[in-house]
Enzyme design. Structure first.
Site, PDB file in Angstrom:
ATOM      1  N   TYR A 162      23.635  23.637   1.232  1.00 62.79           N
ATOM      2  CA  TYR A 162      24.264  22.369   1.602  1.00 62.79           C
ATOM      3  C   TYR A 162      24.823  21.684   0.361  1.00 62.79           C
ATOM      4  O   TYR A 162      25.956  21.163   0.375  1.00 62.79           O
ATOM      5  CB  TYR A 162      23.233  21.484   2.298  1.00 62.79           C
ATOM      6  CG  TYR A 162      23.737  20.140   2.744  1.00 62.79           C
ATOM      7  CD1 TYR A 162      24.626  20.021   3.812  1.00 62.79           C
ATOM      8  CD2 TYR A 162      23.293  18.965   2.128  1.00 62.79           C
ATOM      9  CE1 TYR A 162      25.067  18.777   4.247  1.00 62.79           C
ATOM     10  CE2 TYR A 162      23.733  17.723   2.555  1.00 62.79           C
ATOM     11  CZ  TYR A 162      24.618  17.631   3.612  1.00 62.79           C
ATOM     12  OH  TYR A 162      25.051  16.400   4.035  1.00 62.79           O
ATOM     13  N   ASP A 178      35.328  16.403  18.129  1.00 62.73           N
ATOM     14  CA  ASP A 178      33.991  16.971  17.992  1.00 62.73           C
ATOM     15  C   ASP A 178      33.906  18.164  18.935  1.00 62.73           C
ATOM     16  O   ASP A 178      34.856  18.455  19.673  1.00 62.73           O
ATOM     17  CB  ASP A 178      32.918  15.924  18.347  1.00 62.73           C
ATOM     18  CG  ASP A 178      31.585  16.178  17.649  1.00 62.73           C
ATOM     19  OD1 ASP A 178      30.978  17.231  17.899  1.00 62.73           O
ATOM     20  OD2 ASP A 178      31.158  15.321  16.843  1.00 62.73           O
ATOM     21  N   ASP A 196      37.027  22.397  17.187  1.00 57.99           N
ATOM     22  CA  ASP A 196      36.253  23.216  16.263  1.00 57.99           C
ATOM     23  C   ASP A 196      36.965  23.165  14.917  1.00 57.99           C
ATOM     24  O   ASP A 196      38.056  23.727  14.752  1.00 57.99           O
ATOM     25  CB  ASP A 196      36.185  24.658  16.777  1.00 57.99           C
ATOM     26  CG  ASP A 196      35.517  25.624  15.807  1.00 57.99           C
ATOM     27  OD1 ASP A 196      35.065  25.181  14.725  1.00 57.99           O
ATOM     28  OD2 ASP A 196      35.456  26.832  16.117  1.00 57.99           O
ATOM     29  N   VAL A 197      36.369  22.483  13.936  1.00 55.87           N
ATOM     30  CA  VAL A 197      37.056  22.261  12.661  1.00 55.87           C
ATOM     31  C   VAL A 197      37.221  23.530  11.836  1.00 55.87           C
ATOM     32  O   VAL A 197      37.960  23.535  10.847  1.00 55.87           O
ATOM     33  CB  VAL A 197      36.344  21.189  11.800  1.00 55.87           C
ATOM     34  CG1 VAL A 197      36.376  19.836  12.496  1.00 55.87           C
ATOM     35  CG2 VAL A 197      34.922  21.610  11.455  1.00 55.87           C
ATOM     36  N   LYS A 255      28.703  20.393  -0.373  1.00 58.23           N
ATOM     37  CA  LYS A 255      29.026  18.990  -0.615  1.00 58.23           C
ATOM     38  C   LYS A 255      29.521  18.755  -2.037  1.00 58.23           C
ATOM     39  O   LYS A 255      30.341  17.857  -2.281  1.00 58.23           O
ATOM     40  CB  LYS A 255      27.821  18.107  -0.292  1.00 58.23           C
ATOM     41  CG  LYS A 255      27.489  18.072   1.203  1.00 58.23           C
ATOM     42  CD  LYS A 255      28.675  17.627   2.039  1.00 58.23           C
ATOM     43  CE  LYS A 255      28.348  17.475   3.502  1.00 58.23           C
ATOM     44  NZ  LYS A 255      29.510  16.994   4.294  1.00 58.23           N
ATOM     45  N   THR A 305      20.234   9.092  10.958  1.00 59.50           N
ATOM     46  CA  THR A 305      21.086   9.703  11.987  1.00 59.50           C
ATOM     47  C   THR A 305      20.383  10.950  12.528  1.00 59.50           C
ATOM     48  O   THR A 305      19.400  11.433  11.943  1.00 59.50           O
ATOM     49  CB  THR A 305      22.447  10.117  11.414  1.00 59.50           C
ATOM     50  OG1 THR A 305      22.276  11.239  10.534  1.00 59.50           O
ATOM     51  CG2 THR A 305      23.109   8.969  10.664  1.00 59.50           C
TER      52      THR A 305
END
Length: 273
Positions: free
Chosen positions: A156, A37, A63-64, A160, A193
């Site tokens: 978004y 993360d 950092d992805v 996805k 979350t």
């Protein structure tokens, strides 16, 4: 308590929410977890929690969106554990706007960089590592927003939805290569979350509200009538990661309390119509 005993799992976006739950559940079930993360403080807390419960875990700042970082993290995982069996490509963000015309190009690119580029890089570097140890399970975190459109979340939804079909294409590629790697996507519905605070733009901690943001939305749109918890998603991830799902690839696991199943009219609390 040993559904993934001896396996090595890499979980991105693991410092909080669904990612943290995935890391904890996989560790509880015997996996050696590598959690990554950019929130180092929460990442350290997660590792401490897993170790206190008797699990094995290591945290890396990651950092992805960085290709170099992916090469380093996968190499570090192999150096540490000698293999990679489970890859949970979970890191993602959701940025809302009143309309798609209000979305800035920079926000569009930031969302696609994390939600799509990050997933692409995960398999680019994860697949060779899995092939070196004879196979594995890749689980890509999509959303119900990757199955149907949602106002104010068009960008978004685009990311996805992309994850959903990307998982299928990679699954077919791995099947064709007969490399022992299964690839599936998970589609959470309304899960309680911290992401809800970011989507709605409020910094008020959910625990300080009489009703969390997620619960409010769930009572309006979820047939079961309540928001899911991060562990509900983690349990699905555990199944896909385990040998119990050995015959599943290229499919979607939808965990949404019935949202995509249909719609109905909920009776008022007093039972009157």
């Amino acid at each position: 308590m040993s559904q993934v005993q001896g396996k090595v799992a890499l979980v991105t976006g693991a410092a909080s929410g669904i990612g943290a739950a995935c890391a904890e559940v996989l560790a509880r079930e015997g996996a050696r977890v590598v959690a990554t993360d950019i929130d180092d403080a929460r990442g350290a807390g997660l590792i401490a929690k897993i170790k206190q419960a008797g699990g094995e875990a290591k945290y890396f700042h990651h950092d992805v969106t960085s290709e170099a970082a992916w090469a380093e993290v996968v190499a570090a995982t192999e150096k540490l554990h000698g293999r990679l069996d489970i890859l949970v490509s979970n890191a993602g963000i959701a940025l809302s706007a009143p309309s798609i015309v209000d979305v800035s190009l920079s926000d569009w690119r930031r969302q696609t960089a994390i939600n799509l580029d990050g997933v692409f890089l995960s398999v680019k570097y994860g697949i060779p590592a899995m092939r070196r140890c004879g196979g594995g399970s890749i689980i890509m975190m999509s959303s119900v927003a990757g199955l149907r459109g949602t106002p104010s979340l068009a960008a978004y939804c685009a990311t996805k939805g992309g994850v959903r079909l990307f998982a299928k294409a990679v699954a077919m590629e791995c099947a064709q290569a007969n490399d022992g790697i299964r690839v599936n996507s998970v589609h959470p519905g309304i899960i309680d979350t911290p992401i809800w605070n970011k989507i709605t733009g409020t910094a008020t901690p959910p625990e300080h509200n009489s009703m969390t943001i997620a619960e409010g939305f769930a009572q309006l749109s979820v047939p079961l009538g309540f928001a899911g918890q991060a562990e509900d998603i983690a349990n699905g991830v555990l199944y896909l990661a385990s040998d119990a799902a050995r015959y599943l690839t290229g499919t979607e696991l939808i965990i949404d309390g019935g949202m995509t199943g249909g719609s109905f009219r909920r009776a008022p609390p007093d039972g009157n119509q």
